[in-house]
Write an enzyme that holds these catalytic residues in place. Sequence first.
Site, PDB file in Angstrom:
ATOM      1  N   LYS A  13       0.827  -1.218   0.000  1.00  8.18           N
ATOM      2  CA  LYS A  13       0.000   0.000   0.000  1.00  8.18           C
ATOM      3  C   LYS A  13       0.859   1.265   0.000  1.00  8.18           C
ATOM      4  O   LYS A  13       0.638   2.172  -0.798  1.00  8.18           O
ATOM      5  CB  LYS A  13      -0.924   0.055   1.240  1.00  8.18           C
ATOM      6  CG  LYS A  13      -1.806  -1.140   1.435  1.00  8.18           C
ATOM      7  CD  LYS A  13      -2.744  -0.971   2.623  1.00  8.18           C
ATOM      8  CE  LYS A  13      -2.076  -0.726   3.956  1.00  8.18           C
ATOM      9  NZ  LYS A  13      -1.247  -1.853   4.458  1.00  8.18           N
ATOM     10  N   ARG A 160      13.201  -1.627   9.522  1.00  9.70           N
ATOM     11  CA  ARG A 160      12.332  -1.112  10.581  1.00  9.70           C
ATOM     12  C   ARG A 160      12.303  -2.101  11.743  1.00  9.70           C
ATOM     13  O   ARG A 160      12.223  -3.306  11.520  1.00  9.70           O
ATOM     14  CB  ARG A 160      10.905  -0.932  10.039  1.00  9.70           C
ATOM     15  CG  ARG A 160      10.659   0.435   9.454  1.00  9.70           C
ATOM     16  CD  ARG A 160       9.348   0.533   8.723  1.00  9.70           C
ATOM     17  NE  ARG A 160       8.192   0.006   9.454  1.00  9.70           N
ATOM     18  CZ  ARG A 160       6.941   0.081   9.023  1.00  9.70           C
ATOM     19  NH1 ARG A 160       6.683   0.669   7.857  1.00  9.70           N
ATOM     20  NH2 ARG A 160       5.948  -0.419   9.706  1.00  9.70           N
TER      21      ARG A 160
HETATM   22  P1  AMP Z   1       2.418   0.937   9.061  1.00  6.48           P
HETATM   23  O1  AMP Z   1       3.568   1.785   8.628  1.00  6.48           O
HETATM   24  O2  AMP Z   1       1.118   1.339   8.442  1.00  6.48           O
HETATM   25  O3  AMP Z   1       2.701  -0.542   8.920  1.00  6.48           O
HETATM   26  O4  AMP Z   1       2.230   1.197  10.622  1.00  6.48           O
HETATM   27  C1  AMP Z   1       3.254   0.927  11.543  1.00  6.48           C
HETATM   28  C2  AMP Z   1       2.710   0.938  12.950  1.00  6.48           C
HETATM   29  O5  AMP Z   1       2.157   2.234  13.241  1.00  6.48           O
HETATM   30  C3  AMP Z   1       1.586  -0.031  13.238  1.00  6.48           C
HETATM   31  O6  AMP Z   1       2.047  -1.343  13.526  1.00  6.48           O
HETATM   32  C4  AMP Z   1       0.926   0.639  14.439  1.00  6.48           C
HETATM   33  O7  AMP Z   1       1.695   0.444  15.613  1.00  6.48           O
HETATM   34  C5  AMP Z   1       1.012   2.107  14.073  1.00  6.48           C
HETATM   35  N1  AMP Z   1      -0.168   2.557  13.304  1.00  6.48           N
HETATM   36  C6  AMP Z   1      -0.221   2.945  12.001  1.00  6.48           C
HETATM   37  N2  AMP Z   1      -1.454   3.322  11.646  1.00  6.48           N
HETATM   38  C7  AMP Z   1      -2.216   3.154  12.756  1.00  6.48           C
HETATM   39  C8  AMP Z   1      -3.593   3.346  13.043  1.00  6.48           C
HETATM   40  N3  AMP Z   1      -4.455   3.781  12.103  1.00  6.48           N
HETATM   41  N4  AMP Z   1      -4.024   3.084  14.302  1.00  6.48           N
HETATM   42  C9  AMP Z   1      -3.187   2.654  15.258  1.00  6.48           C
HETATM   43  N5  AMP Z   1      -1.884   2.426  15.064  1.00  6.48           N
HETATM   44  C10 AMP Z   1      -1.389   2.679  13.822  1.00  6.48           C
END
Ligand code: AMP
Length: 220
Positions: A13, A160
């Site tokens: 995404k 990461r």
């Molecule tokens: P991502 O980069 O989208 O994989 O997000 C990395 C981390 O950020 C996730 O594992 C959550 O800990 C936090 N995170 C991202 N988006 C959200 C959301 N909408 N609600 C809660 N935590 C989020």
Amino acid sequence: MKIIFLGPPGAGKGTQAKLLAERYHIPHISTGDILREVSRNGSTIGQQVRTFMQEGKLVPDEIVTRLVAGRMGSDDARGGFILDGFPRNETQAESLDKLLSETGVLIDLIVYFETKEKTIVSRLAGRRVCNTCGANYHVVNIPPRKEGSCDQCGGALFQREDDKEETVRKRLKVYEQETASLVGYYKKSKKLRVVSGDLELKEGQEALVSLFKKEHLIRD
Ligand code: AMP
């Protein structure tokens, strides 16, 4: 073009959203990116956010929803945006519905990236991120020209913390428990479209562009 990208971590995404955002000059609103920035700012909230993220847990809804509302309210998001990583559960989806109706913003499409577990695990294990500009790479699928160094800005590439195996497993569990049901939630709105998250970078981009054409969001 006002779009929500829905799907598991590792579905591509963010990578696809970044390319589309550049191509159509709209912001890519990634809650993961916003939260990573907050987690680095040294505040108490920042430290709390960092702990949730490192453990692969969701950051509390109030914090994320406030940040999203602020970002969506900026001038550059008026003409369109790609929302990536939000909503992540039904409470966030309801808050977003409320925010959209209060601000009179209409979402054109919700794109669900249907993705095999095999793809997810290999994408996340091989993902590398630039510590300066945030660009994403993959050791096999999207390698940088020079190993360990960003093509765009020369920054150092790192893995990461939450892409390490144990945390990935936790994130996938959280996705199944909290986020997967949003597919059903958005099906009711008739705006949900499905693309494959298993495609390579270029094919994935082509699939999205042809979807947008079919839906008359862009011209031929
Ligand atoms: P991502 O980069 O989208 O994989 O997000 C990395 C981390 O950020 C996730 O594992 C959550 O800990 C936090 N995170 C991202 N988006 C959200 C959301 N909408 N609600 C809660 N935590 C989020």
